[in-house]
Design an enzyme around this catalytic site. Sequence first.
Site, PDB file in Angstrom:
ATOM      1  N   ASP A  67       0.750  -1.260  -0.064  1.00  0.00           N
ATOM      2  CA  ASP A  67       0.128  -0.073  -0.194  1.00  0.00           C
ATOM      3  C   ASP A  67       0.714   1.393   0.081  1.00  0.00           C
ATOM      4  O   ASP A  67       2.007   1.221   0.124  1.00  0.00           O
ATOM      5  CB  ASP A  67      -1.087   0.025   1.328  1.00  0.00           C
ATOM      6  N   ASN A 136      -7.788  -2.544  14.260  1.00  0.00           N
ATOM      7  CA  ASN A 136      -9.098  -2.970  14.070  1.00  0.00           C
ATOM      8  C   ASN A 136      -9.209  -3.974  12.978  1.00  0.00           C
ATOM      9  O   ASN A 136     -10.298  -4.181  12.272  1.00  0.00           O
ATOM     10  CB  ASN A 136      -9.619  -1.562  13.295  1.00  0.00           C
ATOM     11  N   HIS A 138      -7.646  -4.314  10.085  1.00  0.00           N
ATOM     12  CA  HIS A 138      -7.232  -4.253   8.682  1.00  0.00           C
ATOM     13  C   HIS A 138      -5.920  -4.949   8.261  1.00  0.00           C
ATOM     14  O   HIS A 138      -5.143  -5.143   9.008  1.00  0.00           O
ATOM     15  CB  HIS A 138      -7.096  -2.857   8.294  1.00  0.00           C
ATOM     16  N   GLU A 143     -10.030  -1.571   5.176  1.00  0.00           N
ATOM     17  CA  GLU A 143     -10.352  -1.457   6.533  1.00  0.00           C
ATOM     18  C   GLU A 143     -11.872  -1.952   6.849  1.00  0.00           C
ATOM     19  O   GLU A 143     -12.582  -2.402   5.718  1.00  0.00           O
ATOM     20  CB  GLU A 143     -10.841   0.298   6.478  1.00  0.00           C
TER      21      GLU A 143
END
Length: 241
Positions: A67, A136, A138, A143
């Site tokens: 990314d 979280n 991801h 996400e």
Amino acid sequence: MKLFVEKDYEKLSKVAANIVKEEMSKKPNMVLGLATGSTPEGMYRELIRMHKEDGLDFSNVITFNLDEYVGIDVEHPNSYHYFMKNILFNHINIDLKNTYIPDGKANDLEKYCEEYDELIQEKGGIDLQILGIGENGHIAFNEPDDTLNVGTSVVDLTQSTIEANSRFFDSIDEVPKTAITMGIGTIMKAKKIILLANGKKKAKVIKELLREDKITTQLPASMLLLHPDVTVIIDEEAYQG
Ligand code: GLP
């Protein structure tokens, strides 16, 4: 999903680096998927040591990063381009022409994302993908949401990721709000995956991932439960038993 619980971060980093080394010895021109973030830094340090002391040869290795932030210049100290050069590429004998990181400043981002996936396939697909995990759940920048992208795409970052990543920036306002990320499908196409997590902060999400045995787009890492060759390597702090 295989699980290795290591004593501490140092051990975890060595175990991960050894898996990379093993794959490289089987296929010196392997396609290696790389991650950024703090988690793989120790593994990169160990790979640099293996290169310097044991002659581990990266000259034919091809890498694809997961990314990059949108709109950030490759020279920006917070870009993942800068991170990778600083943390790994400048210290090993990799040919920079064989390293691919999404271009957050591409003109036509949509087209660029499609081409990124095509390029991975042209190079033979990812042999080994390294992953971290967000608090979280991801992976890369996929996400939690009602739906997840299959291919490489531009995504909005959640507030929790912006907050978590603000530690690398001077202020939270400087953290980009969007990023290019390999999609879940891109990641799932990798032949082998290792997911690393260390520290207490990751214990909750690791527990969810390992105990729930359920797949949900609200925990993107849970998609990995469908992959035939995933090894999760964590330290004792990230493991709540
Ligand atoms: C970042 C990256 C992910 C990384 C994750 C965890 O936002 N996009 O690829 O795995 O968050 O980061 P860290 O290793 O610093 O905890």
